[in-house]
Each structure stands twice: as C-alpha cells, then as structure tokens.
Design a protein around this motif. Structure first.
Motif, PDB file in Angstrom:
ATOM      1  N   GLN A  47      -3.034 -19.644  -0.720  1.00 42.32           N
ATOM      2  CA  GLN A  47      -3.189 -18.324  -1.538  1.00 42.32           C
ATOM      3  C   GLN A  47      -2.120 -18.199  -2.936  1.00 42.32           C
ATOM      4  O   GLN A  47      -2.824 -17.954  -3.773  1.00 42.32           O
ATOM      5  N   ILE A  48      -1.061 -18.687  -2.844  1.00 44.71           N
ATOM      6  CA  ILE A  48      -0.283 -18.964  -3.864  1.00 44.71           C
ATOM      7  C   ILE A  48      -0.776 -19.571  -4.866  1.00 44.71           C
ATOM      8  O   ILE A  48      -0.811 -19.571  -6.151  1.00 44.71           O
ATOM      9  N   ASP A  49      -1.117 -21.010  -4.521  1.00 46.52           N
ATOM     10  CA  ASP A  49      -1.820 -21.711  -5.548  1.00 46.52           C
ATOM     11  C   ASP A  49      -3.133 -21.413  -6.024  1.00 46.52           C
ATOM     12  O   ASP A  49      -3.170 -21.558  -7.376  1.00 46.52           O
ATOM     13  N   GLU A  50      -3.934 -20.647  -5.050  1.00 39.79           N
ATOM     14  CA  GLU A  50      -5.181 -19.940  -5.834  1.00 39.79           C
ATOM     15  C   GLU A  50      -4.652 -18.900  -6.791  1.00 39.79           C
ATOM     16  O   GLU A  50      -5.611 -18.869  -7.897  1.00 39.79           O
ATOM     17  N   LEU A  51      -3.726 -17.961  -6.551  1.00 34.48           N
ATOM     18  CA  LEU A  51      -3.439 -17.061  -7.680  1.00 34.48           C
ATOM     19  C   LEU A  51      -2.716 -17.602  -8.779  1.00 34.48           C
ATOM     20  O   LEU A  51      -2.929 -17.259  -9.889  1.00 34.48           O
ATOM     21  N   SER A  52      -1.914 -18.574  -8.629  1.00 41.20           N
ATOM     22  CA  SER A  52      -1.259 -19.460  -9.586  1.00 41.20           C
ATOM     23  C   SER A  52      -2.483 -19.958 -10.653  1.00 41.20           C
ATOM     24  O   SER A  52      -2.225 -19.993 -11.931  1.00 41.20           O
ATOM     25  N   ALA A  53      -3.286 -20.587  -9.997  1.00 40.62           N
ATOM     26  CA  ALA A  53      -4.470 -21.382 -10.868  1.00 40.62           C
ATOM     27  C   ALA A  53      -5.095 -20.031 -11.636  1.00 40.62           C
ATOM     28  O   ALA A  53      -5.765 -20.365 -12.864  1.00 40.62           O
ATOM     29  N   LYS A  54      -5.299 -18.856 -11.179  1.00 37.14           N
ATOM     30  CA  LYS A  54      -5.816 -17.753 -12.090  1.00 37.14           C
ATOM     31  C   LYS A  54      -5.122 -17.198 -13.108  1.00 37.14           C
ATOM     32  O   LYS A  54      -5.476 -16.489 -13.864  1.00 37.14           O
ATOM     33  N   LEU A  55      -3.698 -17.412 -12.878  1.00 39.87           N
ATOM     34  CA  LEU A  55      -2.829 -16.618 -14.033  1.00 39.87           C
ATOM     35  C   LEU A  55      -2.666 -17.832 -15.117  1.00 39.87           C
ATOM     36  O   LEU A  55      -2.910 -18.923 -14.987  1.00 39.87           O
ATOM     37  N   ASN A  56      -1.569 -17.481 -15.772  1.00 44.65           N
ATOM     38  CA  ASN A  56      -1.211 -18.358 -16.885  1.00 44.65           C
ATOM     39  C   ASN A  56      -2.195 -18.647 -18.021  1.00 44.65           C
ATOM     40  O   ASN A  56      -2.111 -19.843 -18.278  1.00 44.65           O
ATOM     41  N   LYS A  57      -3.244 -17.930 -18.076  1.00 43.97           N
ATOM     42  CA  LYS A  57      -4.367 -18.223 -18.785  1.00 43.97           C
ATOM     43  C   LYS A  57      -4.489 -17.731 -20.047  1.00 43.97           C
ATOM     44  O   LYS A  57      -5.433 -18.250 -20.760  1.00 43.97           O
ATOM     45  N   GLY A  58      -4.083 -16.261 -20.304  1.00 47.54           N
ATOM     46  CA  GLY A  58      -4.328 -15.768 -21.753  1.00 47.54           C
ATOM     47  C   GLY A  58      -3.602 -14.586 -21.674  1.00 47.54           C
ATOM     48  O   GLY A  58      -2.845 -13.947 -20.890  1.00 47.54           O
ATOM     49  N   TRP A  59      -4.047 -13.597 -22.576  1.00 40.86           N
ATOM     50  CA  TRP A  59      -3.342 -12.198 -22.909  1.00 40.86           C
ATOM     51  C   TRP A  59      -3.556 -11.256 -21.748  1.00 40.86           C
ATOM     52  O   TRP A  59      -2.650 -10.424 -21.838  1.00 40.86           O
ATOM     53  N   LYS A  60      -4.452 -11.434 -20.918  1.00 46.35           N
ATOM     54  CA  LYS A  60      -4.392 -10.498 -19.967  1.00 46.35           C
ATOM     55  C   LYS A  60      -3.384 -10.363 -18.993  1.00 46.35           C
ATOM     56  O   LYS A  60      -2.763  -9.474 -18.336  1.00 46.35           O
ATOM     57  N   ASP A  61      -2.675 -11.600 -18.813  1.00 48.22           N
ATOM     58  CA  ASP A  61      -1.635 -11.933 -17.961  1.00 48.22           C
ATOM     59  C   ASP A  61      -0.273 -11.017 -18.619  1.00 48.22           C
ATOM     60  O   ASP A  61       0.351 -10.271 -18.170  1.00 48.22           O
ATOM     61  N   TYR A  62      -0.297 -11.219 -19.906  1.00 44.59           N
ATOM     62  CA  TYR A  62       0.669 -10.437 -21.091  1.00 44.59           C
ATOM     63  C   TYR A  62       0.558  -8.978 -20.655  1.00 44.59           C
ATOM     64  O   TYR A  62       1.655  -8.133 -20.183  1.00 44.59           O
ATOM     65  N   VAL A  63      -0.835  -8.422 -20.762  1.00 47.63           N
ATOM     66  CA  VAL A  63      -0.859  -7.071 -20.801  1.00 47.63           C
ATOM     67  C   VAL A  63      -0.737  -6.472 -19.274  1.00 47.63           C
ATOM     68  O   VAL A  63       0.124  -5.521 -19.219  1.00 47.63           O
ATOM     69  N   ILE A  64      -1.244  -7.273 -18.244  1.00 46.29           N
ATOM     70  CA  ILE A  64      -0.876  -6.639 -16.865  1.00 46.29           C
ATOM     71  C   ILE A  64       0.627  -6.764 -16.672  1.00 46.29           C
ATOM     72  O   ILE A  64       1.132  -5.854 -15.892  1.00 46.29           O
ATOM     73  N   LEU A  65       1.205  -7.820 -16.753  1.00 50.28           N
ATOM     74  CA  LEU A  65       2.628  -7.884 -16.424  1.00 50.28           C
ATOM     75  C   LEU A  65       3.473  -6.746 -17.299  1.00 50.28           C
ATOM     76  O   LEU A  65       4.486  -6.300 -16.702  1.00 50.28           O
ATOM     77  N   THR A  66       3.130  -6.746 -18.579  1.00 46.87           N
ATOM     78  CA  THR A  66       3.960  -5.645 -19.438  1.00 46.87           C
ATOM     79  C   THR A  66       3.982  -4.223 -18.641  1.00 46.87           C
ATOM     80  O   THR A  66       4.728  -3.280 -18.550  1.00 46.87           O
ATOM     81  N   VAL A  67       2.434  -3.854 -18.415  1.00 47.19           N
ATOM     82  CA  VAL A  67       2.134  -2.543 -17.855  1.00 47.19           C
ATOM     83  C   VAL A  67       3.122  -2.387 -16.602  1.00 47.19           C
ATOM     84  O   VAL A  67       3.438  -1.475 -16.470  1.00 47.19           O
TER      85      VAL A  67
END
Length: 159
Positions: A47-67
C-alpha cells in the motif's frame, strides 16, 4: 503589521527544520516503523509503494501538502511521518512544509493581532462604560437622597 510576516517567516523556518528531522528519521527507519506499527495502522509495504507511485508527480502534490500543512488542526509531526513513509521527494517536502507553515503561522498571528485589538477596544469601551456607570450611580444616589428628603415629611404626617 509587517512584523507579523517576519514572525511567521522565522517560525516557519524553525518548524520546517523540526519537520525535516522527523521526515529524515522516518525515511531511515521506514522498515522498522512499518514492521512495528504497520499492522496496527492497517497498512503494509504494498500500500505504501502504491501510494508512493501516485505521488511525486506534479503540482497537485504541492497544493495538497501545502494546504494540509496550513490547516490549524492538522498535526505537523504526523504529516512529516507520512511524507517520510511514502517517500515524498525532499524538494516537495521542504517547499510545502515551509509554505504551509508560513500560511498557518500567518493565520495564527493575524488572529492573535486582531484579538489583541478587540481586547484593547473592549477595555477602552469598559473605561467608557465605567464612566457611564459612575454617572448613573451618582444620578440614582442623588435621586434616592432627594426622594428620601421629599418623602420624610409625609411619613411623619401619616403616623
């Protein structure tokens, strides 16, 4: 008011440094954390690897983590641990942690600043209210003394 920004800025630097330590320790101790607490938390390596694969890909990560960092009720340390477990890129982690903490700090400082202004206004209003109360008490006392003075003869006559 500009000093509020600088206070928020300095606070964000400190919180980012503290969060970085938690993040770095979690990355190093990932296997230990998953083996000890993964079952308790209901997550496994896949599950961790699956989630990792979905992250680190774009601006959405920046927005979500900042919020998420900016939300006052979101615990920073938990977010740092999760970011370490799913191996968020260091650049994303540092930028979003700093910006999110900056926003959170600005919110708290602004609320405190406005609260202080409201408190001062209330205190000044109480000074005015105190003066009004003194005048009302004096008028009531003078009226009471006058009423007693005017009615003193009536009681003696009716007795």
């Amino acid at each position: 008011v500009s000093y509020l920004f600088w206070l928020a800025f300095l606070g964000s630097i400190g919180k980012t440094a503290g969060s970085w330590i938690i993040y770095a320790v979690t990355i190093k101790a990932e296997e230990f954390v998953l083996s000890r607490f993964g079952g308790f938390l209901g997550v496994d390596r896949d599950q961790i690897d699956e989630l990792s694969a979905k992250l680190n890909k774009g601006w959405k990560d920046y927005v979500i983590l900042t919020v998420l960092r900016a939300l006052p009720f979101m615990p920073s340390s938990v977010l740092s641990v999760v970011c370490g477990l799913v191996k968020i890129k260091s650049k994303i982690f540092l930028i979003t942690t700093f910006l999110g903490n900056l926003l959170r700090n600005l919110i708290f400082l602004y609320i405190g600043f406005e609260g202080k202004a409201a408190y001062e206004s209330l205190i000044n209003g109480l000074d005015s209210a105190e003066s009004i109360a003194k005048v009302v008490i004096l008028v009531l006392l003078a009226g009471g003394i006058g009423w007693v003075y005017l009615n003193r003869g009536k009681k003696k006559k009716s007795s």
